[in-house]
Motif scaffolding. Sequence first.
Motif, mmCIF file in Angstrom:
data_model
loop_
_atom_site.group_PDB
_atom_site.id
_atom_site.type_symbol
_atom_site.label_atom_id
_atom_site.label_comp_id
_atom_site.label_asym_id
_atom_site.label_seq_id
_atom_site.Cartn_x
_atom_site.Cartn_y
_atom_site.Cartn_z
ATOM 1 N N HIS A 122 0.837 -1.201 0.000
ATOM 2 C CA HIS A 122 0.000 0.000 0.000
ATOM 3 C C HIS A 122 0.873 1.254 0.000
ATOM 4 O O HIS A 122 0.648 2.194 -0.758
ATOM 5 N N LEU A 123 1.864 1.253 0.849
ATOM 6 C CA LEU A 123 2.764 2.400 0.990
ATOM 7 C C LEU A 123 3.444 2.724 -0.344
ATOM 8 O O LEU A 123 3.440 3.873 -0.792
ATOM 9 N N ALA A 124 3.995 1.713 -0.987
ATOM 10 C CA ALA A 124 4.694 1.926 -2.263
ATOM 11 C C ALA A 124 3.754 2.448 -3.340
ATOM 12 O O ALA A 124 4.084 3.398 -4.062
ATOM 13 N N ALA A 125 2.575 1.851 -3.465
ATOM 14 C CA ALA A 125 1.642 2.271 -4.516
ATOM 15 C C ALA A 125 1.213 3.720 -4.324
ATOM 16 O O ALA A 125 1.136 4.492 -5.285
ATOM 17 N N MET A 126 0.945 4.108 -3.101
ATOM 18 C CA MET A 126 0.474 5.474 -2.862
ATOM 19 C C MET A 126 1.579 6.498 -3.095
ATOM 20 O O MET A 126 1.314 7.587 -3.596
ATOM 21 N N LEU A 127 2.801 6.146 -2.749
ATOM 22 C CA LEU A 127 3.923 7.037 -3.061
ATOM 23 C C LEU A 127 4.114 7.146 -4.573
ATOM 24 O O LEU A 127 4.387 8.222 -5.098
ATOM 25 N N LEU A 128 3.950 6.030 -5.285
ATOM 26 C CA LEU A 128 4.095 6.046 -6.742
ATOM 27 C C LEU A 128 3.032 6.919 -7.414
ATOM 28 O O LEU A 128 3.311 7.563 -8.427
ATOM 29 N N LEU A 151 2.577 0.840 -12.086
ATOM 30 C CA LEU A 151 3.039 2.175 -11.668
ATOM 31 C C LEU A 151 4.560 2.220 -11.562
ATOM 32 O O LEU A 151 5.186 3.225 -11.893
ATOM 33 N N GLY A 152 5.157 1.114 -11.094
ATOM 34 C CA GLY A 152 6.613 1.053 -11.003
ATOM 35 C C GLY A 152 7.279 1.109 -12.362
ATOM 36 O O GLY A 152 8.250 1.845 -12.571
ATOM 37 N N LEU A 153 6.749 0.354 -13.320
ATOM 38 C CA LEU A 153 7.312 0.379 -14.674
ATOM 39 C C LEU A 153 7.109 1.749 -15.329
ATOM 40 O O LEU A 153 7.987 2.226 -16.055
ATOM 41 N N LEU A 190 14.905 4.375 -10.402
ATOM 42 C CA LEU A 190 15.286 3.254 -9.540
ATOM 43 C C LEU A 190 14.143 2.902 -8.583
ATOM 44 O O LEU A 190 13.856 1.718 -8.361
ATOM 45 N N ILE A 191 13.484 3.906 -8.041
ATOM 46 C CA ILE A 191 12.323 3.665 -7.171
ATOM 47 C C ILE A 191 11.247 2.922 -7.964
ATOM 48 O O ILE A 191 10.649 1.962 -7.474
ATOM 49 N N GLY A 192 10.994 3.356 -9.181
ATOM 50 C CA GLY A 192 10.003 2.692 -10.023
ATOM 51 C C GLY A 192 10.365 1.248 -10.300
ATOM 52 O O GLY A 192 9.530 0.343 -10.159
ATOM 53 N N SER A 237 9.958 -0.841 -7.182
ATOM 54 C CA SER A 237 8.542 -1.080 -6.867
ATOM 55 C C SER A 237 7.946 -2.135 -7.789
ATOM 56 O O SER A 237 7.183 -3.003 -7.347
ATOM 57 N N ALA A 238 8.290 -2.070 -9.071
ATOM 58 C CA ALA A 238 7.805 -3.070 -10.016
ATOM 59 C C ALA A 238 8.347 -4.447 -9.634
ATOM 60 O O ALA A 238 7.601 -5.440 -9.634
ATOM 61 N N GLY A 239 9.613 -4.526 -9.286
ATOM 62 C CA GLY A 239 10.212 -5.783 -8.848
ATOM 63 C C GLY A 239 9.543 -6.319 -7.580
ATOM 64 O O GLY A 239 9.282 -7.517 -7.464
ATOM 65 N N PHE A 240 9.227 -5.413 -6.656
ATOM 66 C CA PHE A 240 8.551 -5.795 -5.426
ATOM 67 C C PHE A 240 7.181 -6.387 -5.746
ATOM 68 O O PHE A 240 6.783 -7.420 -5.184
#
Length: 188
Positions: free
Chosen positions: A44-50, A100-102, A172-174, A177-180
Amino acid sequence: MKRLVSTLALAGLSLAPELALAHPGHGNGAFASGLLHPLTGADHLAAMLLVGLGAAVFLKRSGWVLPLAFLGGLTFGFVTGTWLPGSAAEAGIMASLVVLGLAAAFQVRTPAAIAAFLVAAFGYAHGASHGIEMPHDASPALFAGGFLATSALLHFGGYALARVLPNPALRLIGAGSAGFGLVLAGIS
């Protein structure tokens, strides 16, 4: 910047009375539970930051559309999504991290309407998950108010990160996040 920090600090302090009510014997603490819920899951945290990051990087002038679309989808998912099987909500959450990460990693430019639709759909999955995971004794309105407030702050946090970090760090964050999201998909 000082004004922003002061405003955020004041907003955080205004929540202190409700946080005190989260202890047994002082009410059900639904608002505090809602505030904390998006922070207790890295997905949830990662998606909302993205979403906030995407608002700053990809849409620029119409960036406000992404957080509003996500919050709208989040609310709609919370209200109507409890019929959704938990596995479907989790699949939507994992997809949100990957897509969103990609998008962040490859700096994908998408028309605002398409981006808003996708982000709203991802918000729906997150909202359904919040509804499924809501404590049984919590007031739905207070719980939703809490997670919506935290979600909006996380969107703003992603937006702020996009303003201060260099482009390679955002990519790199993206990618991370995609890898996660892919790792979570493999675990589930």
